[in-house]
Design a protein around this motif. Structure first.
Motif, PDB file in Angstrom:
ATOM      1  N   HIS A 404      86.088  13.441  31.516  1.00 39.05           N
ATOM      2  CA  HIS A 404      85.353  14.299  32.445  1.00 39.05           C
ATOM      3  C   HIS A 404      85.963  14.221  33.837  1.00 39.05           C
ATOM      4  CE1 HIS A 404      81.374  14.866  30.054  1.00 39.05           C
ATOM      5  NE2 HIS A 404      82.474  15.227  29.351  1.00 39.05           N
ATOM      6  N   ASP A 405      85.708  15.256  34.626  1.00 36.08           N
ATOM      7  CA  ASP A 405      86.323  15.362  35.948  1.00 36.08           C
ATOM      8  C   ASP A 405      85.686  14.417  36.963  1.00 36.08           C
ATOM      9  OD1 ASP A 405      87.992  16.740  37.993  1.00 36.08           O
ATOM     10  OD2 ASP A 405      86.009  17.365  38.732  1.00 36.08           O
ATOM     11  N   VAL A 406      84.366  14.276  36.907  1.00 40.27           N
ATOM     12  CA  VAL A 406      83.659  13.433  37.877  1.00 40.27           C
ATOM     13  C   VAL A 406      82.660  12.555  37.130  1.00 40.27           C
ATOM     14  CG1 VAL A 406      81.901  15.207  38.318  1.00 40.27           C
ATOM     15  CG2 VAL A 406      82.325  13.441  40.031  1.00 40.27           C
ATOM     16  N   LEU A 407      82.517  11.365  37.644  1.00 48.52           N
ATOM     17  CA  LEU A 407      81.643  10.363  36.998  1.00 48.52           C
ATOM     18  C   LEU A 407      80.775   9.719  38.082  1.00 48.52           C
ATOM     19  CD1 LEU A 407      81.287   9.036  34.125  1.00 48.52           C
ATOM     20  CD2 LEU A 407      82.724   7.199  34.974  1.00 48.52           C
ATOM     21  N   VAL A 408      79.464   9.670  37.833  1.00 46.85           N
ATOM     22  CA  VAL A 408      78.504   9.055  38.778  1.00 46.85           C
ATOM     23  C   VAL A 408      77.864   7.860  38.087  1.00 46.85           C
ATOM     24  CG1 VAL A 408      76.405   9.366  40.125  1.00 46.85           C
ATOM     25  CG2 VAL A 408      78.072  11.225  39.968  1.00 46.85           C
ATOM     26  N   ASN A 409      77.998   6.696  38.715  1.00 46.56           N
ATOM     27  CA  ASN A 409      77.378   5.464  38.192  1.00 46.56           C
ATOM     28  C   ASN A 409      76.263   5.020  39.154  1.00 46.56           C
ATOM     29  OD1 ASN A 409      80.619   4.823  37.357  1.00 46.56           O
ATOM     30  ND2 ASN A 409      79.053   4.666  35.765  1.00 46.56           N
ATOM     31  N   CYS A 410      75.060   4.736  38.576  1.00 53.33           N
ATOM     32  CA  CYS A 410      73.912   4.218  39.361  1.00 53.33           C
ATOM     33  C   CYS A 410      73.365   2.985  38.667  1.00 53.33           C
ATOM     34  CB  CYS A 410      72.817   5.270  39.508  1.00 53.33           C
ATOM     35  SG  CYS A 410      73.308   6.761  40.391  1.00 53.33           S
ATOM     36  N   ASP A 411      72.783   2.133  39.474  1.00 53.01           N
ATOM     37  CA  ASP A 411      72.225   0.875  38.933  1.00 53.01           C
ATOM     38  C   ASP A 411      70.773   0.757  39.381  1.00 53.01           C
ATOM     39  OD1 ASP A 411      72.828  -1.959  37.740  1.00 53.01           O
ATOM     40  OD2 ASP A 411      71.724  -2.297  39.616  1.00 53.01           O
ATOM     41  N   LEU A 412      69.890   0.392  38.435  1.00 52.33           N
ATOM     42  CA  LEU A 412      68.475   0.167  38.753  1.00 52.33           C
ATOM     43  C   LEU A 412      68.299  -1.267  39.240  1.00 52.33           C
ATOM     44  CD1 LEU A 412      66.758   1.933  35.711  1.00 52.33           C
ATOM     45  CD2 LEU A 412      67.123   2.826  38.017  1.00 52.33           C
ATOM     46  N   LYS A 413      67.741  -1.400  40.419  1.00 53.73           N
ATOM     47  CA  LYS A 413      67.590  -2.717  41.034  1.00 53.73           C
ATOM     48  C   LYS A 413      66.457  -3.496  40.381  1.00 53.73           C
ATOM     49  CE  LYS A 413      66.984  -4.848  45.590  1.00 53.73           C
ATOM     50  NZ  LYS A 413      66.743  -4.565  47.029  1.00 53.73           N
ATOM     51  N   ASP A 414      66.751  -4.776  40.058  1.00 55.09           N
ATOM     52  CA  ASP A 414      65.742  -5.675  39.450  1.00 55.09           C
ATOM     53  C   ASP A 414      65.053  -4.978  38.276  1.00 55.09           C
ATOM     54  OD1 ASP A 414      66.298  -7.592  41.408  1.00 55.09           O
ATOM     55  OD2 ASP A 414      64.787  -6.771  42.766  1.00 55.09           O
ATOM     56  N   PHE A 415      65.853  -4.601  37.289  1.00 54.09           N
ATOM     57  CA  PHE A 415      65.361  -3.785  36.187  1.00 54.09           C
ATOM     58  C   PHE A 415      64.237  -4.475  35.422  1.00 54.09           C
ATOM     59  CE2 PHE A 415      66.133  -2.011  31.777  1.00 54.09           C
ATOM     60  CZ  PHE A 415      65.485  -0.836  32.025  1.00 54.09           C
ATOM     61  N   PHE A 416      64.460  -5.687  34.893  1.00 56.06           N
ATOM     62  CA  PHE A 416      63.441  -6.379  34.122  1.00 56.06           C
ATOM     63  C   PHE A 416      62.242  -6.800  34.988  1.00 56.06           C
ATOM     64  CE2 PHE A 416      66.113  -7.901  30.236  1.00 56.06           C
ATOM     65  CZ  PHE A 416      66.200  -6.581  29.817  1.00 56.06           C
ATOM     66  N   PRO A 417      62.436  -7.393  36.167  1.00 58.35           N
ATOM     67  CA  PRO A 417      61.266  -7.767  36.989  1.00 58.35           C
ATOM     68  C   PRO A 417      60.404  -6.584  37.396  1.00 58.35           C
ATOM     69  CG  PRO A 417      63.207  -8.953  37.729  1.00 58.35           C
ATOM     70  CD  PRO A 417      63.685  -7.928  36.747  1.00 58.35           C
ATOM     71  N   THR A 418      60.978  -5.367  37.387  1.00 55.21           N
ATOM     72  CA  THR A 418      60.192  -4.184  37.746  1.00 55.21           C
ATOM     73  C   THR A 418      59.237  -3.786  36.626  1.00 55.21           C
ATOM     74  OG1 THR A 418      62.049  -3.415  39.077  1.00 55.21           O
ATOM     75  CG2 THR A 418      60.352  -1.812  38.569  1.00 55.21           C
ATOM     76  N   ILE A 419      59.580  -4.151  35.396  1.00 51.95           N
ATOM     77  CA  ILE A 419      58.720  -3.798  34.250  1.00 51.95           C
ATOM     78  C   ILE A 419      57.667  -4.889  34.116  1.00 51.95           C
ATOM     79  CG2 ILE A 419      58.685  -3.266  31.791  1.00 51.95           C
ATOM     80  CD1 ILE A 419      61.633  -2.498  32.033  1.00 51.95           C
ATOM     81  N   THR A 420      56.515  -4.660  34.739  1.00 50.79           N
ATOM     82  CA  THR A 420      55.460  -5.678  34.844  1.00 50.79           C
ATOM     83  C   THR A 420      54.504  -5.632  33.658  1.00 50.79           C
ATOM     84  OG1 THR A 420      54.170  -4.132  36.177  1.00 50.79           O
ATOM     85  CG2 THR A 420      55.584  -5.689  37.361  1.00 50.79           C
ATOM     86  N   PHE A 421      53.583  -6.578  33.675  1.00 52.36           N
ATOM     87  CA  PHE A 421      52.607  -6.724  32.586  1.00 52.36           C
ATOM     88  C   PHE A 421      51.815  -5.447  32.314  1.00 52.36           C
ATOM     89  CE2 PHE A 421      48.056  -7.493  31.823  1.00 52.36           C
ATOM     90  CZ  PHE A 421      48.100  -7.967  30.519  1.00 52.36           C
ATOM     91  N   PRO A 422      51.249  -4.758  33.320  1.00 50.09           N
ATOM     92  CA  PRO A 422      50.491  -3.533  33.004  1.00 50.09           C
ATOM     93  C   PRO A 422      51.335  -2.476  32.292  1.00 50.09           C
ATOM     94  CG  PRO A 422      50.013  -4.268  35.241  1.00 50.09           C
ATOM     95  CD  PRO A 422      51.159  -5.080  34.766  1.00 50.09           C
ATOM     96  N   ARG A 423      52.623  -2.353  32.651  1.00 51.83           N
ATOM     97  CA  ARG A 423      53.476  -1.353  32.011  1.00 51.83           C
ATOM     98  C   ARG A 423      53.766  -1.737  30.560  1.00 51.83           C
ATOM     99  NH1 ARG A 423      58.223   0.150  36.236  1.00 51.83           N
ATOM    100  NH2 ARG A 423      58.299   2.020  34.902  1.00 51.83           N
ATOM    101  N   VAL A 424      53.960  -3.021  30.320  1.00 46.26           N
ATOM    102  CA  VAL A 424      54.209  -3.475  28.944  1.00 46.26           C
ATOM    103  C   VAL A 424      52.952  -3.283  28.101  1.00 46.26           C
ATOM    104  CG1 VAL A 424      54.820  -5.453  27.519  1.00 46.26           C
ATOM    105  CG2 VAL A 424      55.971  -5.089  29.713  1.00 46.26           C
TER     106      VAL A 424
END
Length: 628
Positions: A404-424
């Protein structure tokens, strides 16, 4: 003188108590009372009459006693005590002032000596003839009238002679009667002392029988009613006291009954609590137990997905092969634990810094693996998710972006700690499990970040934040894919609309596009940031990269410019190790001190084989030659 003063004088109650020198005070007192009574009647009398009256009760009465009484009468007259009573003396007869004394009537001799200063025959004494035959002296005529009815005749009232009456009175002990000294009421006729007094009053003409009847009628009414209020108060008080006593007894009985009921309830409650603690879970810590009472499961949804049918914590314990007590201990949320369910350690990050990992202990790990294998792995994931999914890898995540001509990479900060007990918990509840079961499963799969604190020689692991997915639990990756489903769907939709390709590997977001799409990069980055925030995530701005075709394009460690391949420096490093090992051996090439260096090297070669099969095969052949 009033009537009551005269009456007191009759019974010796006069206030004139001055003695007469040379005479017995008691005799003077009796004589003075008799004179006052006679003067109040208005008739005439002689000293011997008074003497006879005051001495007739004496058993040893003689001339000496009568003379002494007559002398007292004369002395009292000489002292002037009769003049205030309206009496004077003429020829030894005492009569009202201004009236002539009556002429003496002949009468048989009584044998009593004459009174001093008296001449002629003495009239008979009251005891010398029957009471009915004694004449009353006329006060208004100079001569004594013919004898008439005796006013002292007692008739049917007396019933006793004067002497018998005196003897009867002497036998009465006035202090044994209840009416002695009573000045607030009229004693009844039933009192013996009162009856004798009534007879005396009639005999002396002070009162008529009908007067006494009226007096005693009023006295009886007074006795009956004057204490009515007090009696009513006493009766009311007794009734009130009885009521209060009955009320107290009733309250005491009710209290005792309530105590017995309360004790029975406490016993029953304790038994129910013990039974429930052995068979059920209703509390697992503050802030996480609110839904443990809701046991409503979507059985149809669970059956359609082929998931275990669990509705209560007891069902979970049975499925996991644990007792309720053990399940409660594994899932309990403690703010400060002396023995946490995880072992904490740190590993270095590829980009620098240290990553804190929490490895579950054996019992918890078994429970988490059961949840992973029987529930989470049966749930579908989005096509964009490639991390922690069977048959998908970093290669499958990188392949859609090759060329592909262009590639965009993003990272989610503190991925696992963001998924808290209420969401699980929401994940498990969304697939059909009851809130109670979802709570237990979420507690088994989450943990709070903890810090080691020592106090008073004891070590505590204190919760420093909210419960979330721990990095190290086998269930965390699969749960993160379920939580990120909405994120994948929304970003995939935006990418497809713009003609871009979207994939996600754990917390790495990758979007790529063919030529002529670079003008959408700025808008796309803003949209990615907004969608991530709306879905409960945060982009790590430091790790956001835009890669164009003119330079090396890398997705999750795989180069995708022309085809999936390993970075050149990594291949060179592996070749250098194998080349040097031909002369110095593998041990000498372990310059970084990696444990089990050969296993580490074979893992690296296997990773190369996964990306480029041909290059991986050549490297494995060289390693096998070294071991031959």
């Amino acid at each position: 003188m009033s009537f009551w003063d005269k009456l007191k004088g009759l019974f010796g109650g006069s206030t004139a108590n001055v003695g007469v020198p040379g005479h017995d005070p008691s005799l003077v007192w009796s004589v003075r009372g008799a004179i006052q009574v006679r003067c109040s009647r208005g008739g005439s009398f002689e000293a011997v009459d008074v003497a006879d009256e005051v001495t007739k009760h004496l058993a040893d009465r003689g001339v000496k006693e009568i003379r002494a009484a007559c002398a007292v009468v004369e002395a009292l007259y000489d002292r002037g005590e009769l003049k205030p009573l309206g009496y004077e003396r003429t020829n030894g007869t005492y009569h009202p002032i201004g009236k002539s004394p009556p002429s003496p009537a002949p009468s048989p001799s009584t044998g009593a000596p004459p009174a001093p200063g008296r001449t002629g025959p003495r009239p008979p004494t009251p005891t010398s003839a029957p009471a009915a035959q004694r004449p009353m002296p006329a006060a208004s005529t100079p001569r004594r009238p013919a004898p008439g009815p005796d006013p002292f005749a007692a008739g049917d009232i007396l019933g006793l002679s004067a002497e018998e009456m005196r003897k009867r009175a002497l036998k009465i002990n006035p202090y044994r009667t209840a009416w002695i000294g009573r000045v607030d009421t009229i004693p009844p006729q039933s009192d013996e002392r009162t009856a004798l007094i009534d007879r005396g009053l009639i005999l002396r003409g002070l009162l008529k029988p009908e007067d006494l009847v009226e007096i005693h009628r009023i006295g009886d009414l007074w006795l009956r009613h004057h204490d009515a209020v007090k009696v009513g108060e006493i009766a009311a008080k007794k009734t009130a006291d009885a009521f209060l006593a009955a009320r107290r007894a009733e309250r005491a009985a009710n209290k005792a009954a309530k105590k017995l009921e309360s004790a029975a309830r406490e016993t029953k409650r304790a038994e129910e609590i013990a039974k429930r603690r052995a068979e059920d879970i209703v509390f697992l810590g503050h802030g996480v137990s609110s839904r443990l009472g809701d046991r409503r499961a979507m059985v149809e949804d669970l059956a359609r997905r082929g998931l275990p049918l669990l509705a209560t914590p007891s069902d979970v314990s049975t499925a996991l092969g644990l007792t309720i007590k053990r399940l409660r201990w594994l899932s309990y949320h403690a703010e400060a634990a002396t023995r946490p369910h995880y072992v904490y350690f740190e590993v270095p990050k590829r980009t620098g810094g240290m990553r804190l990992l929490a490895a579950p202990r054996e019992d918890l790990k078994k429970a988490q693996r059961w949840i992973l294998e029987n529930i989470l792995e049966k749930l579908p994931v989005t096509d964009a998710a490639h991390g922690f999914v069977r048959a998908r890898s970093v290669v499958s995540n990188a392949r859609p972006h090759v060329g592909h001509d262009v590639l965009v990479n993003c990272d989610l900060k503190d991925f696992f700690p963001t998924i808290t007990f209420p969401r699980v918990r929401g994940v498990f509840q969304a697939i059909g499990y009851s809130p109670a079961v979802a709570t237990v499963l979420a507690l088994l799969c989450t943990e709070a970040p903890r810090s080691r604190v020592e106090m008073e020689g004891k070590v505590y692991w204190v919760a420093m934040g909210a419960r979330a997915l721990p990095q190290g639990a086998p269930t965390s990756p699969a749960l993160s894919n379920q939580v990120a489903r909405a994120l994948d769907q929304r970003l995939g939709g935006v990418a497809a609309k713009l003609g871009w390709t979207y994939t996600r590997y754990a917390d790495d977001l990758t979007l790529s596009a063919a030529p002529d799409h670079r003008q959408n990069i700025a808008w796309l980055l803003a949209r990615i940031r907004h969608i991530a925030q709306e879905e409960g995530f945060t982009l790590n701005a430091k790790k956001t990269r835009v890669q164009r075709a003119a330079r090396r394009q890398e997705v999750t460690g795989v180069v995708v410019n022309a085809k999936p391949s390993l970075p050149r420096e990594e291949l060179r490093r592996l070749r250098a190790i194998l080349h040097g090992a031909k002369t110095t051996g593998l041990v000498a090439q372990n310059r970084e001190g990696v444990p089990d260096f050969e296993a580490w090297l074979r893992g690296k070669i296997a990773y190369v084989s996964m990306i480029d099969t041909e290059k991986g095969a050549r490297l494995r052949a060289e390693l096998d030659t070294l071991r031959a």
